[in-house]
Design a protein around this motif. Structure first.
Motif, PDB file in Angstrom:
ATOM      1  N   LEU A  32       0.401   5.398 -33.250  1.00 56.49           N
ATOM      2  CA  LEU A  32       1.169   4.631 -34.233  1.00 56.49           C
ATOM      3  C   LEU A  32       0.839   3.143 -34.370  1.00 56.49           C
ATOM      4  O   LEU A  32       0.898   2.614 -35.478  1.00 56.49           O
ATOM      5  N   PRO A  33       0.569   2.403 -33.278  1.00 49.48           N
ATOM      6  CA  PRO A  33       0.559   0.934 -33.400  1.00 49.48           C
ATOM      7  C   PRO A  33      -0.267   0.376 -34.541  1.00 49.48           C
ATOM      8  O   PRO A  33       0.176  -0.530 -35.242  1.00 49.48           O
ATOM      9  N   ARG A  34      -1.478   0.868 -34.780  1.00 44.99           N
ATOM     10  CA  ARG A  34      -2.307   0.327 -35.859  1.00 44.99           C
ATOM     11  C   ARG A  34      -1.718   0.633 -37.228  1.00 44.99           C
ATOM     12  O   ARG A  34      -1.983  -0.069 -38.196  1.00 44.99           O
ATOM     13  N   ILE A  35      -0.910   1.699 -37.315  1.00 43.95           N
ATOM     14  CA  ILE A  35      -0.353   2.126 -38.598  1.00 43.95           C
ATOM     15  C   ILE A  35       1.086   1.640 -38.766  1.00 43.95           C
ATOM     16  O   ILE A  35       1.487   1.179 -39.835  1.00 43.95           O
ATOM     17  N   ASP A  36       1.870   1.712 -37.695  1.00 44.16           N
ATOM     18  CA  ASP A  36       3.297   1.348 -37.758  1.00 44.16           C
ATOM     19  C   ASP A  36       3.740   0.864 -36.382  1.00 44.16           C
ATOM     20  O   ASP A  36       4.288   1.625 -35.586  1.00 44.16           O
ATOM     21  N   ALA A  37       3.520  -0.399 -36.099  1.00 46.47           N
ATOM     22  CA  ALA A  37       3.835  -0.958 -34.781  1.00 46.47           C
ATOM     23  C   ALA A  37       5.338  -0.940 -34.506  1.00 46.47           C
ATOM     24  O   ALA A  37       5.770  -0.751 -33.361  1.00 46.47           O
ATOM     25  N   ASP A  38       6.147  -1.122 -35.543  1.00 48.12           N
ATOM     26  CA  ASP A  38       7.600  -1.125 -35.355  1.00 48.12           C
ATOM     27  C   ASP A  38       8.088   0.242 -34.864  1.00 48.12           C
ATOM     28  O   ASP A  38       8.922   0.329 -33.955  1.00 48.12           O
ATOM     29  N   ALA A  39       7.571   1.306 -35.470  1.00 44.96           N
ATOM     30  CA  ALA A  39       7.975   2.647 -35.060  1.00 44.96           C
ATOM     31  C   ALA A  39       7.535   2.926 -33.633  1.00 44.96           C
ATOM     32  O   ALA A  39       8.282   3.525 -32.843  1.00 44.96           O
ATOM     33  N   ALA A  40       6.329   2.488 -33.281  1.00 47.15           N
ATOM     34  CA  ALA A  40       5.835   2.689 -31.915  1.00 47.15           C
ATOM     35  C   ALA A  40       6.713   1.963 -30.907  1.00 47.15           C
ATOM     36  O   ALA A  40       7.046   2.502 -29.844  1.00 47.15           O
ATOM     37  N   SER A  41       7.110   0.750 -31.244  1.00 49.38           N
ATOM     38  CA  SER A  41       7.944  -0.047 -30.340  1.00 49.38           C
ATOM     39  C   SER A  41       9.276   0.639 -30.061  1.00 49.38           C
ATOM     40  O   SER A  41       9.762   0.667 -28.924  1.00 49.38           O
ATOM     41  N   GLU A  42       9.872   1.196 -31.109  1.00 47.80           N
ATOM     42  CA  GLU A  42      11.184   1.838 -30.968  1.00 47.80           C
ATOM     43  C   GLU A  42      11.089   3.161 -30.209  1.00 47.80           C
ATOM     44  O   GLU A  42      11.907   3.448 -29.322  1.00 47.80           O
ATOM     45  N   ARG A  43      10.088   3.952 -30.529  1.00 46.82           N
ATOM     46  CA  ARG A  43      10.007   5.302 -29.956  1.00 46.82           C
ATOM     47  C   ARG A  43       9.510   5.324 -28.509  1.00 46.82           C
ATOM     48  O   ARG A  43       9.802   6.274 -27.778  1.00 46.82           O
ATOM     49  N   VAL A  44       8.779   4.286 -28.090  1.00 48.77           N
ATOM     50  CA  VAL A  44       8.187   4.343 -26.750  1.00 48.77           C
ATOM     51  C   VAL A  44       9.204   4.035 -25.653  1.00 48.77           C
ATOM     52  O   VAL A  44       9.015   4.432 -24.497  1.00 48.77           O
TER      53      VAL A  44
END
Length: 534
Positions: A32-44
């Motif tokens: 996700l990070p390269r595509i949607d860093a916000d989503a990666a931050s929340e889900r990890v």
């Protein structure tokens, strides 16, 4: 991808099914990070918590590395470097090849931003080599695309093109539009900056068509890339049309750019200025300045100063242009100092976490060199100039700094190509090295950026210094440039400043005086030397 150590560890409160779900969730988050860093931050976050509670150390390290990559996209370089270096150390000690590949992947971008292109390239190559063929195709694509970016910044255009083509074919094959757009955008940017303008146009056109067919809105960054390609071929009206939405506050807000759209606005201002739309350009520049102040964007603020000076000059207000140029020189030197401190903090955070507490002499030397010309870079100037000034005070022999700028260099790039421009820059670098060979010990030449160079001469003899600079100016003028530039002449303007011998001169002030002399040399006709030798 999960190490045997995880499978054999005591799993607290996790069934085999829960463990498989956790591994699957983390594998998706890593993409996700390269595509949607916000989503990666929340889900990890919940994944990291469960991995720690269950004693799943490899999964924990992978989750932490995701946080490191997200930190990078959030502008937290120190944290990104620290987490990536820690993961690298852990992976090395425990033999986790997959984690090693991912740690190198994050470190590549960190080192590129630190200005160490050679070490960034090494990390990028290792990230591709270590990632297994069984890895998710999207992850392999990301690693290959980042290697392409790194090769492009290192001016290996054939290598970059081959990797971009490979990544693009992979994106098309798996039907990943987000990654296709990302690869096309980055490839177009590299071509516009260092390569073939027509290739940049072709790629940016593909990006626009892909946006239309998929209904994907082009954000500010991608619009800026398209505009840069159009600017290279002087299609300014089209570039302005592409950038026009950036002037809309709602569009900038929706884009969620880290800089609030300041860089996109700055590109629009440049286009409008070059099209003679001075009033519109000034209004947008004022907005850009407010964004810089609101978001503390020092790096953009410096560029705003430069663009403001250009606007004043274009409008015929040369006094205001000169005053703004002085402010630009001051802010640029302050930014340089701030960036140096930030780099130092990042490296300290990185090396405090691992066995990499020392840099090899080879990589240190490479990090101090400009990759195109082989001359020293700004980092070397920051470290060496204060020491030479202190020595000059002790010996009573003031140090001279001379800033050199190629006259009308943009005409060479626009008329002959950026490749020819690079050859001109390299040829000038060899002339500067020859001048240093005849200068006293301790003297050196450096490339400050673009077409601006620096000579530091450690001898206080004013007559000898003036003679050397006048001779250098004539050498450039009389060089046989026709094989490269045809009928276009190549000359330099030089501004020099020295002393006093006591107290120790402030490097920023001394360079500021030299820059003022350079401005005067440009203003009074170019192809000349202006000195302020105390």
């Amino acid at each position: 991808m999960t190490d045997v150590e995880d499978r054999g560890a005591p799993v607290v409160g996790l069934s085999d099914t829960d463990l498989a779900l956790l591994e699957t969730e983390l594998a998706e988050i890593e993409l996700l990070p390269r595509i949607d860093a916000d989503a990666a931050s929340e889900r990890v976050v919940p994944v990291l918590r469960k991995a720690r509670a269950a004693g799943l150390h490899v999964l924990e390290q992978r989750a932490l590395l995701v946080q490191g990559e997200v930190a990078y996209y959030d502008g937290e370089q120190e944290r990104a470097a620290q987490l990536a270096q820690s993961a690298l150390k852990w992976a090395t000690e425990h033999g986790s090849v997959f984690l090693l590949a991912r740690a190198h992947y994050v470190l590549q971008k960190v080192f590129l931003d630190l200005g160490d292109l050679s070490l960034g390239l090494e990390h990028s190559v290792r990230a591709v080599e270590l990632l297994g063929e069984d890895a998710d195709p999207r992850m392999r694509l990301d690693h290959i695309a980042r290697l392409a970016d790194c090769l492009g910044y290192n001016r290996d255009l054939p290598g970059a093109r081959a990797r971009y083509r490979q990544a693009l074919n992979m994106a098309v094959e798996i039907g990943d539009v987000d990654r296709e757009l990302l690869v096309v955008n980055n490839w177009s940017y590299i071509e516009a900056q260092y390569g073939d303008a027509e290739a940049a146009i072709e790629l940016s056109t593909r990006m626009q068509e892909l946006s239309v067919t998929t209904g994907t809105e082009l954000g500010i960054g991608r619009r800026d890339t398209i505009a840069r390609a159009l600017i290279r071929v002087d299609r300014l009206a089209e570039a302005e049309e592409v950038l026009e939405p950036v002037a809309d506050p709602e569009f900038r807000l929706a884009g969620r750019e880290g800089d609030g759209g300041a860089e996109g606005l700055l590109a629009l201002v440049e286009v409008q200025r070059r099209r003679g739309k001075f009033a519109e350009a000034q209004r947008n520049l004022d907005v850009c300045l407010r964004l810089c102040e609101e978001r503390n964007l020092g790096y953009v603020r410096v560029a705003v100063r430069q663009e403001q000076a250009e606007l004043h000059a274009a409008a015929g207000d040369y006094k205001a242009a000169f005053e703004e140029h002085q402010l630009y020189a001051r802010d640029a030197l302050q930014l340089q100092s701030d960036e140096r401190d930030a780099r130092a903090r990042t490296l300290q955070a990185m090396y405090e976490t691992s066995e990499a507490r020392r840099q090899s002499l080879q990589y240190r030397e490479l990090s101090l060199r400009d990759p195109l010309t082989g001359l020293y870079n700004r980092r070397f100037v920051d470290e060496e100039l204060p020491r030479l000034l202190a020595e000059g005070t002790t010996s009573g022999r003031p140090v001279t700094v001379a800033l050199l700028d190629l006259d009308h260099f943009k005409r060479v790039n626009d008329t002959c190509s950026h490749e020819v421009g690079d050859h001109v820059l390299s040829a000038l670098a060899r002339m500067l090295e020859a001048a240093v060979d005849t200068a006293p010990d301790g003297s050196f030449a450096a490339r400050m950026g673009g077409e601006e160079f620096l000579l530091v001469l450690s001898d206080g003899d004013q007559d000898a210094t003036t003679q050397l600079l006048e001779s250098l100016c004539a050498t450039v003028r009389d060089h046989g440039w026709s094989d490269l530039t045809g009928t276009l002449p190549v000359t330099v303007s030089i501004g020099a400043a020295a002393g006093p011998s006591d107290p120790v001169p402030d490097p920023a002030q001394l360079l500021g005086r030299a820059d003022a002399c350079l401005y005067e040399a440009k203003r009074s006709g170019r192809d000349r030397v202006v000195c302020d030798l105390v």
